[in-house]
Scaffold this active site. Structure first.
Site, PDB file in Angstrom:
ATOM      1  N   GLY A  12       0.838  -1.076   0.051  1.00  0.00           N
ATOM      2  CA  GLY A  12       0.014  -0.005  -0.143  1.00  0.00           C
ATOM      3  C   GLY A  12       0.814   1.237  -0.077  1.00  0.00           C
ATOM      4  N   ALA A  13       1.891   1.188  -0.771  1.00  0.00           N
ATOM      5  CA  ALA A  13       2.994   2.235  -0.676  1.00  0.00           C
ATOM      6  C   ALA A  13       2.526   3.566  -1.045  1.00  0.00           C
ATOM      7  CB  ALA A  13       4.149   1.845  -1.256  1.00  0.00           C
ATOM      8  N   ALA A  14       1.472   3.663  -2.198  1.00  0.00           N
ATOM      9  CA  ALA A  14       0.928   4.722  -2.443  1.00  0.00           C
ATOM     10  C   ALA A  14      -0.046   5.583  -1.650  1.00  0.00           C
ATOM     11  CB  ALA A  14       0.393   4.720  -4.116  1.00  0.00           C
ATOM     12  N   GLY A  15      -0.304   4.801  -0.535  1.00  0.00           N
ATOM     13  CA  GLY A  15      -1.672   5.234   0.152  1.00  0.00           C
ATOM     14  C   GLY A  15      -1.175   6.417   1.095  1.00  0.00           C
ATOM     15  N   GLN A  16      -2.117   6.741   1.798  1.00  0.00           N
ATOM     16  CA  GLN A  16      -1.964   7.958   2.889  1.00  0.00           C
ATOM     17  C   GLN A  16      -0.672   7.616   3.994  1.00  0.00           C
ATOM     18  OE1 GLN A  16      -3.449  11.068   4.214  1.00  0.00           O
ATOM     19  NE2 GLN A  16      -4.431  11.594   2.083  1.00  0.00           N
ATOM     20  N   ASN A 132      -6.540  -2.684   8.252  1.00  0.00           N
ATOM     21  CA  ASN A 132      -7.626  -3.253   9.008  1.00  0.00           C
ATOM     22  C   ASN A 132      -8.543  -4.209   8.249  1.00  0.00           C
ATOM     23  OD1 ASN A 132      -7.046  -1.811  11.749  1.00  0.00           O
ATOM     24  ND2 ASN A 132      -7.531  -0.104  10.676  1.00  0.00           N
ATOM     25  N   ARG A 163      -2.672   6.574  21.673  1.00  0.00           N
ATOM     26  CA  ARG A 163      -4.070   7.374  21.946  1.00  0.00           C
ATOM     27  C   ARG A 163      -4.226   7.206  23.422  1.00  0.00           C
ATOM     28  NH1 ARG A 163      -7.419   4.809  16.752  1.00  0.00           N
ATOM     29  NH2 ARG A 163      -6.571   6.506  15.362  1.00  0.00           N
ATOM     30  N   HIS A 188      -7.693  -4.533  17.287  1.00  0.00           N
ATOM     31  CA  HIS A 188      -7.482  -2.916  17.239  1.00  0.00           C
ATOM     32  C   HIS A 188      -9.016  -2.603  16.679  1.00  0.00           C
ATOM     33  CE1 HIS A 188      -6.161   0.774  15.549  1.00  0.00           C
ATOM     34  NE2 HIS A 188      -6.539   0.406  14.355  1.00  0.00           N
TER      35      HIS A 188
END
Length: 327
Positions: A12-16, A132, A163, A188
């Protein structure tokens, strides 16, 4: 003597999240300021141009530690001899999509990736699943890689952990770095159970300092559990930089050690604290020499047991929902 480069695969290297992650890895934040890295970037065929754009930016940073980059849409190329694999890419839930459909769509992705890791990755590869549903995706990848050690596969609970730390710091007015022995149990998801019964600040009990069961139940746990949704509501996009930061923390501590600090990792159970074998469950751990160890001997009171049972039930339902796809 310069260290040999470590190979880090990122899906998913191009993702956010990828965009927030790659520059920090190349800067040495994850594996150390003296550890060269080769990035092996996987994304879908239609995302290859976007990945190339990110790589142009990586080149333009002139990171001294970046020893090479591979761009591919083939998992067997991306995972070849990988020392660390960050499985970030996953099928997001689209509007009107049932959870069952989401589980099945991701099961297909993580079965393929698990098999590829099994075939070509380093035998000591450290795998962190970020995409996820992270715990169940990690379980699927682990089950699809019978020749790799179970303990090589982990899921990211560090975002929930961080968090929770931040909320406790705000409540007590103490710096986040001074809080110790706070951790998270389970999945998670909003069912996770952030547990500060053993937490201390400068040796003092956090539970005694806060002394507010209503805050714990009605404010703290829902705030931590639903933080991702709150960020989407406010930003219009999901939490990417904080997720990338948690992934960096998780792998950094796993590889380089947590220096005695208790952290949270999603790991395959061996029956500890009554969790059935193989469930990918968030546990309190310490890490040293590239290995993690579950903190033993913690007393689980009735309230905590109830919370743990809820998150376990969700994980068992998810696992049952993908079992037929694992053969």
């Amino acid at each position: 003597m310069a260290k040999a480069p470590m190979r880090v695969a990122v899906t998913g290297a191009a993702g956010q999240i990828g965009y927030s992650l790659l520059f920090r890895i190349a800067n040495g934040d994850m594996l150390g300021k003296d550890q060269p890295v080769i990035l092996q970037l996987l994304d879908l065929p239609q995302a290859q141009a976007a990945v190339k754009g990110v790589v142009m930016e990586l080149e333009d940073c002139a990171f001294p530690l970046l020893a090479g980059v591979v761009i591919t849409d083939d998992p067997k190329v991306a995972f070849k001899d990988a020392d660390v694999a960050l499985l970030v890419g996953a099928r997001p839930r689209s509007k009107g999509m049932e959870r069952k459909d989401l589980l099945e769509a991701n099961a297909q992705i993580f079965t393929v990736q698990g098999k590829a890791l099994d075939e070509v990755a380093s035998r000591d590869v450290k795998v962190l699943v970020v995409g996820n549903p992270a715990n169940t995706n990690a379980y699927i990848a682990m089950k699809s890689a019978p020749n790799l050690k179970r303990e090589n596969f982990t899921a990211m609970l560090r975002l929930d952990h961080n968090r929770a730390l931040s909320q406790i710091a705000a409540k007590t007015g103490k710096p986040v770095s001074s809080i110790e022995k706070m951790f998270v149990w389970g999945n998670h998801s909003p069912t996770m159970y952030a547990d500060y019964r053993y937490a201390t600040v400068d040796g003092k009990s956090v539970k005694d300092m806060i002394n507010d069961p209503v805050w714990n139940n009605d404010v703290f746990l829902p705030t931590v559990g639903k933080r991702g949704a709150a960020i989407i509501e406010a930003r219009g996009l999901s939490s990417a930089a904080s997720a990338a930061n948690a992934a960096i923390d998780h792998v950094h501590d796993w590889v380089l050690g947590s220096n005695g600090k208790v952290v949270t990792m999603g790991i395959p159970s061996n029956g500890e604290y009554g969790i059935p074998n193989d469930v990918m469950f968030g546990y309190p751990v310490t890490t040293a020499n590239g290995k993690y160890e579950i903190v033993k001997g913690l007393e689980i009171d009735a309230y905590s047991q109830e919370k743990i049972n809820i998150t376990l039930k969700e994980l068992e339902e998810e696992r049952a929902g993908v079992q037929h796809l694992l053969g």
